[in-house]
Write a protein that holds these residues in place. Structure first.
Motif, PDB file in Angstrom:
ATOM      1  N   LYS A   3       0.848  -1.192   0.000  1.00 35.02           N
ATOM      2  CA  LYS A   3       0.000   0.000   0.000  1.00 35.02           C
ATOM      3  C   LYS A   3       0.885   1.244   0.000  1.00 35.02           C
ATOM      4  CE  LYS A   3      -3.870  -2.163   2.142  1.00 35.02           C
ATOM      5  NZ  LYS A   3      -5.100  -2.084   1.538  1.00 35.02           N
ATOM      6  N   GLU A   4       0.466   2.231  -0.772  1.00 38.27           N
ATOM      7  CA  GLU A   4       1.242   3.472  -0.853  1.00 38.27           C
ATOM      8  C   GLU A   4       1.354   4.150   0.513  1.00 38.27           C
ATOM      9  OE1 GLU A   4      -0.110   6.020  -4.017  1.00 38.27           O
ATOM     10  OE2 GLU A   4       0.143   4.430  -5.496  1.00 38.27           O
ATOM     11  N   ASP A   5       0.339   3.965   1.370  1.00 38.44           N
ATOM     12  CA  ASP A   5       0.397   4.560   2.710  1.00 38.44           C
ATOM     13  C   ASP A   5       1.616   4.062   3.486  1.00 38.44           C
ATOM     14  OD1 ASP A   5      -1.941   5.866   2.129  1.00 38.44           O
ATOM     15  OD2 ASP A   5      -3.203   4.655   3.443  1.00 38.44           O
ATOM     16  N   ALA A   6       1.985   2.800   3.281  1.00 36.03           N
ATOM     17  CA  ALA A   6       3.154   2.248   3.962  1.00 36.03           C
ATOM     18  C   ALA A   6       4.435   2.918   3.468  1.00 36.03           C
ATOM     19  CB  ALA A   6       3.224   0.736   3.747  1.00 36.03           C
ATOM     20  N   ILE A   7       4.478   3.236   2.189  1.00 32.62           N
ATOM     21  CA  ILE A   7       5.639   3.944   1.627  1.00 32.62           C
ATOM     22  C   ILE A   7       5.714   5.350   2.216  1.00 32.62           C
ATOM     23  CG2 ILE A   7       6.741   4.795  -0.486  1.00 32.62           C
ATOM     24  CD1 ILE A   7       6.588   1.731  -0.394  1.00 32.62           C
ATOM     25  N   VAL A  32       4.312   9.078  -5.143  1.00 28.32           N
ATOM     26  CA  VAL A  32       4.700   7.729  -4.765  1.00 28.32           C
ATOM     27  C   VAL A  32       3.804   6.760  -5.527  1.00 28.32           C
ATOM     28  CG1 VAL A  32       4.690   6.031  -2.893  1.00 28.32           C
ATOM     29  CG2 VAL A  32       5.487   8.358  -2.453  1.00 28.32           C
ATOM     30  N   SER A  33       4.399   5.724  -6.100  1.00 31.56           N
ATOM     31  CA  SER A  33       3.608   4.668  -6.721  1.00 31.56           C
ATOM     32  C   SER A  33       4.309   3.336  -6.478  1.00 31.56           C
ATOM     33  CB  SER A  33       3.419   4.908  -8.220  1.00 31.56           C
ATOM     34  OG  SER A  33       4.664   4.843  -8.881  1.00 31.56           O
ATOM     35  N   VAL A  34       3.501   2.269  -6.501  1.00 35.75           N
ATOM     36  CA  VAL A  34       4.033   0.922  -6.316  1.00 35.75           C
ATOM     37  C   VAL A  34       3.446   0.034  -7.400  1.00 35.75           C
ATOM     38  CG1 VAL A  34       4.337  -0.997  -4.726  1.00 35.75           C
ATOM     39  CG2 VAL A  34       4.067   1.318  -3.818  1.00 35.75           C
ATOM     40  N   SER A  35       4.310  -0.665  -8.114  1.00 35.85           N
ATOM     41  CA  SER A  35       3.840  -1.553  -9.176  1.00 35.85           C
ATOM     42  C   SER A  35       3.467  -2.915  -8.586  1.00 35.85           C
ATOM     43  CB  SER A  35       4.914  -1.719 -10.248  1.00 35.85           C
ATOM     44  OG  SER A  35       6.019  -2.416  -9.710  1.00 35.85           O
ATOM     45  N   GLU A  36       2.822  -3.716  -9.393  1.00 37.88           N
ATOM     46  CA  GLU A  36       2.399  -5.055  -8.981  1.00 37.88           C
ATOM     47  C   GLU A  36       3.579  -5.923  -8.542  1.00 37.88           C
ATOM     48  OE1 GLU A  36      -0.693  -6.500  -8.831  1.00 37.88           O
ATOM     49  OE2 GLU A  36      -1.639  -4.586  -9.294  1.00 37.88           O
ATOM     50  N   ASP A  37       4.767  -5.683  -9.139  1.00 40.57           N
ATOM     51  CA  ASP A  37       5.927  -6.513  -8.811  1.00 40.57           C
ATOM     52  C   ASP A  37       6.692  -6.025  -7.577  1.00 40.57           C
ATOM     53  OD1 ASP A  37       7.326  -4.291  -9.718  1.00 40.57           O
ATOM     54  OD2 ASP A  37       8.505  -5.385 -11.196  1.00 40.57           O
ATOM     55  N   GLY A  38       6.168  -5.004  -6.897  1.00 36.04           N
ATOM     56  CA  GLY A  38       6.810  -4.510  -5.682  1.00 36.04           C
ATOM     57  C   GLY A  38       7.872  -3.458  -5.907  1.00 36.04           C
ATOM     58  N   LYS A  62      15.843   5.431  -0.330  1.00 30.34           N
ATOM     59  CA  LYS A  62      15.846   4.074  -0.888  1.00 30.34           C
ATOM     60  C   LYS A  62      15.847   3.028   0.225  1.00 30.34           C
ATOM     61  CE  LYS A  62      18.033   4.992  -5.334  1.00 30.34           C
ATOM     62  NZ  LYS A  62      19.216   4.726  -6.190  1.00 30.34           N
ATOM     63  N   GLU A  63      16.649   3.265   1.252  1.00 33.84           N
ATOM     64  CA  GLU A  63      16.739   2.326   2.369  1.00 33.84           C
ATOM     65  C   GLU A  63      15.409   2.241   3.129  1.00 33.84           C
ATOM     66  OE1 GLU A  63      19.172   2.341   6.512  1.00 33.84           O
ATOM     67  OE2 GLU A  63      20.374   2.626   4.706  1.00 33.84           O
ATOM     68  N   ALA A  64      14.802   3.392   3.389  1.00 38.76           N
ATOM     69  CA  ALA A  64      13.532   3.409   4.125  1.00 38.76           C
ATOM     70  C   ALA A  64      12.430   2.708   3.343  1.00 38.76           C
ATOM     71  CB  ALA A  64      13.127   4.848   4.439  1.00 38.76           C
ATOM     72  N   VAL A  65      12.359   2.979   2.058  1.00 40.72           N
ATOM     73  CA  VAL A  65      11.312   2.389   1.217  1.00 40.72           C
ATOM     74  C   VAL A  65      11.554   0.887   1.033  1.00 40.72           C
ATOM     75  CG1 VAL A  65      10.274   2.401  -1.082  1.00 40.72           C
ATOM     76  CG2 VAL A  65      10.748   4.557   0.090  1.00 40.72           C
ATOM     77  N   ALA A  66      12.803   0.504   0.871  1.00 37.11           N
ATOM     78  CA  ALA A  66      13.121  -0.910   0.700  1.00 37.11           C
ATOM     79  C   ALA A  66      12.792  -1.725   1.948  1.00 37.11           C
ATOM     80  CB  ALA A  66      14.592  -1.078   0.321  1.00 37.11           C
ATOM     81  N   SER A  67      12.710  -1.056   3.101  1.00 34.23           N
ATOM     82  CA  SER A  67      12.390  -1.759   4.348  1.00 34.23           C
ATOM     83  C   SER A  67      10.904  -2.083   4.486  1.00 34.23           C
ATOM     84  CB  SER A  67      12.854  -0.941   5.555  1.00 34.23           C
ATOM     85  OG  SER A  67      11.999   0.173   5.762  1.00 34.23           O
ATOM     86  N   VAL A  68      10.074  -1.533   3.619  1.00 35.31           N
ATOM     87  CA  VAL A  68       8.634  -1.797   3.665  1.00 35.31           C
ATOM     88  C   VAL A  68       8.381  -3.213   3.146  1.00 35.31           C
ATOM     89  CG1 VAL A  68       6.379  -1.115   2.750  1.00 35.31           C
ATOM     90  CG2 VAL A  68       8.043   0.650   3.395  1.00 35.31           C
ATOM     91  N   PRO A  69       7.683  -4.036   3.934  1.00 29.71           N
ATOM     92  CA  PRO A  69       7.408  -5.404   3.476  1.00 29.71           C
ATOM     93  C   PRO A  69       6.712  -5.411   2.106  1.00 29.71           C
ATOM     94  CG  PRO A  69       6.812  -5.158   5.782  1.00 29.71           C
ATOM     95  CD  PRO A  69       7.142  -3.776   5.271  1.00 29.71           C
ATOM     96  N   VAL A  71       8.169  -4.563  -0.746  1.00 21.96           N
ATOM     97  CA  VAL A  71       8.903  -3.738  -1.705  1.00 21.96           C
ATOM     98  C   VAL A  71      10.172  -4.491  -2.093  1.00 21.96           C
ATOM     99  CG1 VAL A  71      10.203  -1.599  -2.063  1.00 21.96           C
ATOM    100  CG2 VAL A  71       8.002  -1.541  -0.885  1.00 21.96           C
ATOM    101  N   HIS A  72      10.350  -4.704  -3.375  1.00 23.42           N
ATOM    102  CA  HIS A  72      11.516  -5.423  -3.875  1.00 23.42           C
ATOM    103  C   HIS A  72      12.568  -4.487  -4.446  1.00 23.42           C
ATOM    104  CE1 HIS A  72       9.391  -9.097  -3.154  1.00 23.42           C
ATOM    105  NE2 HIS A  72       8.370  -8.657  -3.857  1.00 23.42           N
ATOM    106  N   GLU A  73      12.147  -3.297  -4.824  1.00 26.13           N
ATOM    107  CA  GLU A  73      13.077  -2.316  -5.379  1.00 26.13           C
ATOM    108  C   GLU A  73      12.517  -0.927  -5.131  1.00 26.13           C
ATOM    109  OE1 GLU A  73      15.358  -1.205  -9.561  1.00 26.13           O
ATOM    110  OE2 GLU A  73      13.723  -2.638  -9.605  1.00 26.13           O
ATOM    111  N   ALA A  74      13.418   0.009  -4.814  1.00 30.10           N
ATOM    112  CA  ALA A  74      13.024   1.394  -4.608  1.00 30.10           C
ATOM    113  C   ALA A  74      13.776   2.270  -5.598  1.00 30.10           C
ATOM    114  CB  ALA A  74      13.334   1.837  -3.178  1.00 30.10           C
TER     115      ALA A  74
END
Length: 106
Positions: A3-7, A32-38, A62-69, A71-74
């Motif tokens: 969810k974008e809220d988590a980002i 902020v956007s998140v694709s289907e592949d994370g 990048k580090e903060a966003v990558a820590s969101v469950p 998320v595979h790439e920031a």
């Protein structure tokens, strides 16, 4: 699905070290956007294009966003239009800056 809220919540943990407020409250994050592949994509700016801490801030984002469950790439894109102005800040950022400046003067 992430969810974008988590980002956004993760981005609130990233401070601009020179200003003493987080980048969301400062109004530095534009999109902020998140694709289907994370893959999370963040479009943001800095207070000035010549910011000497740009690499550090982008790295923290990048580090903060990558820590969101989930998320595979920031990916972070720095943009300069629209230009950032103090009018982008919310009241919380104004209070954080005042507190930061007061602590620096002591």
């Amino acid at each position: 699905m992430v969810k974008e809220d988590a980002i956004w919540a993760a981005l609130e943990e990233v401070d601009d070290p020179e200003v003493g407020a987080n980048i969301v409250d400062l109004g530095l994050v534009y999109h902020v956007s998140v694709s289907e592949d994370g893959t999370a994509e963040i479009e943001m700016t800095l207070t000035i294009p010549e910011c000497p801490l740009a690499d550090e801030i982008v790295g923290q984002v990048k580090e903060a966003v990558a820590s969101v469950p989930g998320v595979h790439e920031a990916k972070v894109e720095l943009v300069w239009e629209p230009r950032w102005t103090p009018a982008n800040m919310n009241d919380q950022a104004r209070e954080e800056i005042k507190a930061h400046r007061a602590s620096m003067q002591q």
